[in-house]
Design an enzyme around this catalytic site. Sequence first.
Site, PDB file in Angstrom:
ATOM      1  N   SER A   7      15.384  31.034 -18.636  1.00 52.92           N
ATOM      2  CA  SER A   7      15.937  32.374 -18.473  1.00 52.92           C
ATOM      3  C   SER A   7      17.450  32.262 -18.330  1.00 52.92           C
ATOM      4  O   SER A   7      17.964  31.261 -17.819  1.00 52.92           O
ATOM      5  CB  SER A   7      15.348  33.026 -17.223  1.00 52.92           C
ATOM      6  OG  SER A   7      16.077  34.186 -16.909  1.00 52.92           O
TER       7      SER A   7
ATOM      8  N   TYR B  47      13.630  31.275  -8.076  1.00 56.79           N
ATOM      9  CA  TYR B  47      13.327  31.468  -9.500  1.00 56.79           C
ATOM     10  C   TYR B  47      14.469  30.928 -10.363  1.00 56.79           C
ATOM     11  O   TYR B  47      14.249  30.176 -11.320  1.00 56.79           O
ATOM     12  CB  TYR B  47      13.101  32.958  -9.768  1.00 56.79           C
ATOM     13  CG  TYR B  47      12.848  33.297 -11.216  1.00 56.79           C
ATOM     14  CD1 TYR B  47      11.601  33.080 -11.804  1.00 56.79           C
ATOM     15  CD2 TYR B  47      13.861  33.828 -12.025  1.00 56.79           C
ATOM     16  CE1 TYR B  47      11.360  33.395 -13.130  1.00 56.79           C
ATOM     17  CE2 TYR B  47      13.637  34.142 -13.358  1.00 56.79           C
ATOM     18  CZ  TYR B  47      12.383  33.932 -13.904  1.00 56.79           C
ATOM     19  OH  TYR B  47      12.150  34.237 -15.232  1.00 56.79           O
TER      20      TYR B  47
HETATM   21  N1  NAP Z   1       9.891  39.084 -18.633  1.00 56.65           N
HETATM   22  C1  NAP Z   1      11.188  38.795 -18.649  1.00 56.65           C
HETATM   23  O1  NAP Z   1      12.068  39.670 -18.606  1.00 56.65           O
HETATM   24  C2  NAP Z   1      11.651  37.375 -18.688  1.00 56.65           C
HETATM   25  C3  NAP Z   1      13.032  37.140 -18.705  1.00 56.65           C
HETATM   26  C4  NAP Z   1      13.484  35.819 -18.762  1.00 56.65           C
HETATM   27  C5  NAP Z   1      12.585  34.789 -18.803  1.00 56.65           C
HETATM   28  N2  NAP Z   1      11.232  35.053 -18.760  1.00 56.65           N
HETATM   29  C6  NAP Z   1      10.338  33.912 -18.810  1.00 56.65           C
HETATM   30  O2  NAP Z   1       9.338  34.156 -19.781  1.00 56.65           O
HETATM   31  C7  NAP Z   1       8.155  33.418 -19.429  1.00 56.65           C
HETATM   32  C8  NAP Z   1       6.956  34.318 -19.555  1.00 56.65           C
HETATM   33  O3  NAP Z   1       7.041  35.321 -18.538  1.00 56.65           O
HETATM   34  P1  NAP Z   1       6.416  36.778 -18.705  1.00 56.65           P
HETATM   35  O4  NAP Z   1       7.533  37.735 -18.583  1.00 56.65           O
HETATM   36  O5  NAP Z   1       5.499  36.830 -19.885  1.00 56.65           O
HETATM   37  O6  NAP Z   1       5.607  36.882 -17.331  1.00 56.65           O
HETATM   38  P2  NAP Z   1       4.044  37.033 -17.041  1.00 56.65           P
HETATM   39  O7  NAP Z   1       3.475  38.145 -17.840  1.00 56.65           O
HETATM   40  O8  NAP Z   1       3.916  37.119 -15.545  1.00 56.65           O
HETATM   41  O9  NAP Z   1       3.471  35.665 -17.551  1.00 56.65           O
HETATM   42  C9  NAP Z   1       3.545  34.522 -16.758  1.00 56.65           C
HETATM   43  C10 NAP Z   1       2.355  33.658 -17.087  1.00 56.65           C
HETATM   44  O10 NAP Z   1       2.392  32.530 -16.201  1.00 56.65           O
HETATM   45  C11 NAP Z   1       1.063  32.285 -15.801  1.00 56.65           C
HETATM   46  N3  NAP Z   1       1.013  31.590 -14.516  1.00 56.65           N
HETATM   47  C12 NAP Z   1       1.484  32.013 -13.318  1.00 56.65           C
HETATM   48  N4  NAP Z   1       1.170  31.118 -12.347  1.00 56.65           N
HETATM   49  C13 NAP Z   1       0.476  30.115 -12.974  1.00 56.65           C
HETATM   50  C14 NAP Z   1      -0.125  28.912 -12.522  1.00 56.65           C
HETATM   51  N5  NAP Z   1      -0.116  28.551 -11.219  1.00 56.65           N
HETATM   52  N6  NAP Z   1      -0.751  28.115 -13.420  1.00 56.65           N
HETATM   53  C15 NAP Z   1      -0.798  28.466 -14.732  1.00 56.65           C
HETATM   54  N7  NAP Z   1      -0.253  29.603 -15.212  1.00 56.65           N
HETATM   55  C16 NAP Z   1       0.377  30.415 -14.341  1.00 56.65           C
HETATM   56  C17 NAP Z   1       0.436  33.665 -15.679  1.00 56.65           C
HETATM   57  O11 NAP Z   1      -0.958  33.523 -15.746  1.00 56.65           O
HETATM   58  P3  NAP Z   1      -1.891  34.575 -14.952  1.00 56.65           P
HETATM   59  O12 NAP Z   1      -1.572  35.924 -15.485  1.00 56.65           O
HETATM   60  O13 NAP Z   1      -3.265  34.085 -15.257  1.00 56.65           O
HETATM   61  O14 NAP Z   1      -1.512  34.433 -13.514  1.00 56.65           O
HETATM   62  C18 NAP Z   1       1.012  34.367 -16.881  1.00 56.65           C
HETATM   63  O15 NAP Z   1       0.210  34.157 -18.011  1.00 56.65           O
HETATM   64  C19 NAP Z   1       8.408  32.871 -18.023  1.00 56.65           C
HETATM   65  O16 NAP Z   1       8.770  31.517 -18.102  1.00 56.65           O
HETATM   66  C20 NAP Z   1       9.584  33.692 -17.522  1.00 56.65           C
HETATM   67  O17 NAP Z   1      10.367  32.992 -16.565  1.00 56.65           O
HETATM   68  C21 NAP Z   1      10.749  36.314 -18.718  1.00 56.65           C
END
Ligand code: NAP
Length: 219
Positions: free
Chosen positions: A92, A125
């Site tokens: 990020s 984070y």
């Molecule tokens: N959304 C944004 O604006 C944004 C911005 C910058 C970077 N990112 C990055 O993008 C990536 C995806 O995030 P997202 O926005 O799609 O968030 P998300 O919808 O919350 O997805 C996160 C995923 O991580 C999994 N996870 C959480 N704890 C876990 C564990 N202990 N073991 C295995 N899996 C686990 C979750 O699985 P469960 O649902 O089964 O818990 C979920 O599938 C992340 O690395 C995040 O830091 C996102």
Amino acid sequence: MRGQHKAKVEAMALDLALLRSVQHFAEAFKAKNVPLHVLVCNAAAFALPWTLTKDGLETTFQVNHLGHFYLVQLLQDVLCRSAPARVIVVSSESHRFTDINDSLGKLDFSRLSPSKNDYWAMLAYNRSKLCNVLFSNELHRRLSPRGVTSNAVHPGNMMYSNIHRSWWVYTLLFTLARPFTKSMNVGLNDSDLELRRERTDVACGRHVQWPAVSLILKN
Ligand SMILES: NC(=O)c1ccc[n+]([C@@H]2O[C@H](COP(=O)([O-])OP(=O)(O)OC[C@H]3O[C@@H](n4cnc5c(N)ncnc54)[C@H](OP(=O)(O)O)[C@@H]3O)[C@@H](O)[C@H]2O)c1
């Protein structure tokens, strides 16, 4: 997958908050004896209250960085045997707003897995995301001579996913920002672009911000 109608998709359980689970996952994957060409380290926890995992480490750090790090270590030989192969670490932009060094410029381990008193969720984070970038860069340096590349990517700012679920204030902020930010569909398409871009090996060992706001960034 849309273009590969005959692709066989299989799900396997993995809890990144438990090192034993990561180990079991890697063993189960290796037992399948299939090549590994693309490994996307995407999972993350965000804005969690302070908790320790069963391994005794702060949860954000273990889920976002250490679990992925351990997984890649365990699968490194498979990646190398499968070359050309690539690792994509989803980081990020927020990795820029923190530091993991002490005042003397040395790595401060207590910042990686802080005690409850020293914990601030946003900072945890950001630090985990900085670890993602550093890890990806070092992985690329070590494995690219063996045909395994690595990139850290930024998918977009405040994309509406489930990442805000730990605290209603973040849910509200993400909801308000939603009309002005990229949708997950765009993010997913961009991730596909990133995979294809890597196939041409133009952006390796760097931190890449996925298009619509396309930039190649250096840590
Ligand atoms: N959304 C944004 O604006 C944004 C911005 C910058 C970077 N990112 C990055 O993008 C990536 C995806 O995030 P997202 O926005 O799609 O968030 P998300 O919808 O919350 O997805 C996160 C995923 O991580 C999994 N996870 C959480 N704890 C876990 C564990 N202990 N073991 C295995 N899996 C686990 C979750 O699985 P469960 O649902 O089964 O818990 C979920 O599938 C992340 O690395 C995040 O830091 C996102």
